[in-house]
Design an enzyme around this catalytic site. Structure first.
Site, mmCIF file in Angstrom:
data_model
loop_
_atom_site.group_PDB
_atom_site.id
_atom_site.type_symbol
_atom_site.label_atom_id
_atom_site.label_comp_id
_atom_site.label_asym_id
_atom_site.label_seq_id
_atom_site.Cartn_x
_atom_site.Cartn_y
_atom_site.Cartn_z
ATOM 1 N N ASP B 192 0.822 -1.199 0.000
ATOM 2 C CA ASP B 192 0.000 0.000 0.000
ATOM 3 C C ASP B 192 0.861 1.256 0.000
ATOM 4 O O ASP B 192 0.623 2.188 -0.772
ATOM 5 C CB ASP B 192 -0.877 -0.047 1.244
ATOM 6 C CG ASP B 192 -2.111 0.779 1.079
ATOM 7 O OD1 ASP B 192 -2.441 1.099 -0.074
ATOM 8 O OD2 ASP B 192 -2.748 1.091 2.082
ATOM 9 N N ASP B 369 -9.484 -1.171 2.270
ATOM 10 C CA ASP B 369 -9.182 -0.921 3.673
ATOM 11 C C ASP B 369 -10.203 -1.588 4.568
ATOM 12 O O ASP B 369 -9.863 -2.230 5.550
ATOM 13 C CB ASP B 369 -9.169 0.580 3.929
ATOM 14 C CG ASP B 369 -8.118 1.272 3.100
ATOM 15 O OD1 ASP B 369 -7.015 0.731 3.015
ATOM 16 O OD2 ASP B 369 -8.413 2.313 2.509
#
Lengths: 270, 448
Positions: B192, B369
């Site tokens: 990420d 997420d």
């Protein structure tokens, strides 16, 4: 987690409705006032929700610290006296956290007032300040209930129950729920009392909060005695009643002195 | 109590994003608790386990090495698919992307959703016949696809379906074996950072491209626009900031930001160089436009989940997890707030959606997420509830600090690293320190 301890469960052959209801009951005993408080005071105000989360998280950090220090020296049946320094250090740590929260609160109040002015909104009202203090305290109380009670209640929904030797009067879960309830109330309202004391420079109120915390904590030591749990839990519950009564009294007197807030205060303290 | 108290408006955006994340995690935990036999690992084959098939009996080094290989392969696949997405987007295969998005969402809802519901039906012995079940499932999935991608629906429905997609994917992810799950989570957090923050990162490129073209980011993104209020995200807000977790970097440099989000409103007010741009009529205008505008933002959704043969966990290339704060803070007020501390800036931004109509920031969080947070919490739920609470608090704290950083740095940020790191740390601390400590204390009825 408690798997080893649960081995002695009386297991019923099928899913037991009674124990499920029982588990729900324990949860509601511990969380009833918390739910009421959350839905009446906290939920409509996002800022209070954030305050609550910060407060719970900081309590968790203090718990991790205390656990990290004492993990290696956990007492067993032979050396119960270790609980005394353990509790002492735990309470001191959390009272230090309360002190830190007061300074944090001062900063937050200052910032909020600045923002309020910029957004042309009213500055923080007495009730707003009370609510912030309440949210801080509620966070501590809720954290206690979550980690000392709610996390342990999971097995109570399943079949069977659990009694600790030395306390035949009530089950482990009922004990956890009742003590959790007491500490929820003590933490919540003693924070309000302490913040109020700090704001007014009232020494007796400032001492009241740690004092009550110590008292309630050491009252739980009575539970270690054979059959002492009934007295111990009564003592902690009385501490809770005293705390809420004192908090109510203080705010009631203040509201009398300042009629502007009186109508609102009743909603903050039920 | 006091009318218009500042406590009522401050922080509503953060709460608006924390609430769905919490709901998602709660649902995953409930599913795990009710459907997974306690303490058992029933590994299912999936893309995340291409290389190494973890067995509970394997040795420590075998597990660690194998899990790392699995995670590496998974991350590489994710990166490749994301690049493919960028390429498709670059060549404007919009039709194809849309169709694929709709198809994958349908498969998640129908196939994975159906799987979960069948498990629930078996577990709770719910009497239902196959035809009713299939009709209901078909309706459920179709409405979901329409809500998420194609038509204008109440935002509540769209948000609800997004959370459901997150729950379903996360639930299947929790079926991975223990070590693979943990290493995978950490690998995704690392990925990420790279994908969002590095200039050549696929997600970064994707967002840059979307912004340059004034198009929607092709990713599954949850938008925390308050549904009750009638203030749309300010079209004319010169600034948009985004946190972005594996997907999108919205705001290269702060200076480039202004024009980017104006497209979100069909009838955008004049360009933002007019910094005193918030007259009442602008607010009204955007309020009117809200209905037209909303789907534009929301439809930027994409999941890479691929349907798999029965008996396999869904392997999902994470939908570009992104937090985007859209139109957070106007330049108009920048001068006035330069002296203010960061936290205040955040609170201030967040306060923007108040009645003052200063600005309405819509924070956007990528569905990836949601999924990985929930996977962490769901994995923690297989140990104990105490670890669940600790991990939840750690993740929310991480999310909160990411949001604070968002207002400080004013660019798209990865939302996974801080939260996942905190979550893993608190999982370990709770499991090995707090849990034995609390069990010892409370079985002696000693509390503090």
């Amino acid at each position: 987690m408690l798997d080893t301890k649960w081995e002695t469960f009386e297991r019923s052959s099928q899913r037991d409705e009674m124990t499920f209801v029982g588990g729900l009951g324990y949860t509601l005993i511990a969380l009833g006032p918390a739910i009421a408080l959350f839905f009446t005071v906290i939920i409509g105000k996002p800022f209070l929700i954030l305050t609550l989360i910060v407060s719970i998280f900081s309590w968790l950090i203090s718990l991790v610290l205390i656990a990290g220090v004492w993990r290696a020296f956990l007492p067993s049946e032979s050396n119960v006296w270790v609980y005394i320094p353990l509790l002492l250090s735990a309470v001191c740590c959390q009272e230090a956290a309360r002190r830190a929260f007061w300074h944090l609160y001062l900063k937050v109040e200052d910032i909020l007032n600045k923002i309020a002015v910029r957004l042309s909104k009213p500055r923080l009202h007495t009730v707003d300040k009370l609510e912030i203090a309440l949210a801080f305290g509620f966070g501590h109380g809720l954290a206690h209930v979550i980690f000392f009670c709610l996390a342990l209640l999971t097995p109570s929904f399943g079949p069977g129950t659990f009694y600790v030797p030395g306390c035949t009067q009530m089950s482990f879960f009922l004990m956890a729920a009742l003590t959790g309830l007491s500490f929820l109330i003590i933490h919540t309202f003693s924070m309000v009392i302490a913040f109020d004391g700090h704001a007014d420079g009232n020494k007796s109120q400032q001492i009241f909060a740690p004092g009550m915390h110590f008292l309630a904590t050491f009252a739980t030591l009575v539970n270690l005695a054979e059959g002492g749990c009934v007295y111990g839990v009564s003592a902690t519950l009385s501490c809770a009643v005293i705390t809420s009564a004192v908090c109510w009294k203080i705010q009631w007197d203040k509201a009398g002195a300042d009629p502007f807030t009186s109508s609102n205060l009743n909603r903050t303290h039920h | 109590m006091t009318e218009g108290s500042i406590l009522e408006s401050l922080g509503s955006e953060i709460v608006g994003i924390v609430t769905p994340v919490s709901i998602c995690m709660l649902l995953v935990v409930l599913l795990v608790q009710s459907l997974t036999p306690h303490g058992s690992d029933a590994p299912v084959a999936s893309i995340a386990m291409l290389v190494y098939d973890e067995q509970p009996t394997d040795s420590f080094t075998e597990k660690l090495g194998g899990a790392m290989l699995n995670a590496l392969v998974f991350v590489i696949i994710v990166a490749l698919v994301t690049f493919l997405l960028v390429v498709l987007f670059y060549f404007r295969c919009t039709k194809f992307l849309r169709a694929y998005m709709g198809f994958s969402a349908f498969m998640v809802l129908a196939y994975m959703g159906g799987g979960v519901v069948v498990l629930l039906i078996q577990n709770f012995s719910i009497p239902i016949d196959a035809i009713t079940f299939l009709v209901m499932l078909y309706n459920f999935a179709t409405v979901g696809v329409l809500a998420v991608f194609f038509s204008k629906m109440p935002i509540f429905v769209t948000q609800g379906y997004l959370v459901i997609i997150g729950v379903l994917v996360a639930f299947w992810f929790t079926m991975l074996p223990e070590w693979t799950t943990w290493v995978l989570l950490m690998a995704m957090a690392l990925y990420d950072v790279v994908a969002v923050l590095l200039p050549g990162g696929p997600l970064n490129m994707l967002v840059e491209l979307a912004i340059a073209r004034d198009e929607d980011i092709p990713a599954l993104i949850y938008e925390a626009r308050p549904s009750a209020r009638n203030i749309a995200p300010m079209p004319n807000s010169p600034h948009s900031v985004s946190i972005n977790s594996s997907a999108t970097d919205l705001a290269g440099q702060a200076t480039q930001i202004p024009p980017r989000w104006r497209r979100r409103v069909v009838t955008a007010p004049p360009p933002s160089n007019a910094s005193i741009q918030l007259p009442a009529n602008a607010v009204n205008e955007s309020a009117i436009n809200q209905e037209t505008v909303r789907p534009v933002g929301i439809s930027a959704l994409r999941t890479e989940s691929q349907p798999q043969p029965p008996g396999q966990a869904q392997a999902l290339v994470p939908p570009h997890s992104t937090v985007v704060m859209d139109g957070v803070e106007g330049n108009s007020r920048a001068g006035g707030r330069s002296e203010i501390v960061n936290i205040e800036a955040l609170l201030d931004d967040v306060a923007g959606n108040g009645e003052s109509g200063v600005l309405s920031g819509a924070i956007k969080l990528g569905l990836g997420d949601f999924i990985f947070y929930s996977v962490l919490v769901g994995r923690a739920a297989m140990y104990d509830m105490m670890t669940v609470y600790a991990c939840y608090l750690a993740i929310v704290a991480g999310l909160g600090s990411t949001l604070v950083l968002l207002t400080v740095w004013r660019r798209a940020l990865p939302a996974l690293p801080i939260s996942i790191t905190l979550g893993v740390i608190f999982y370990l601390l709770t499991r090995f320190l707090v849990d034995p400590f609390i069990v010892n204390l409370s079985t002696h009825y000693v509390y503090f």
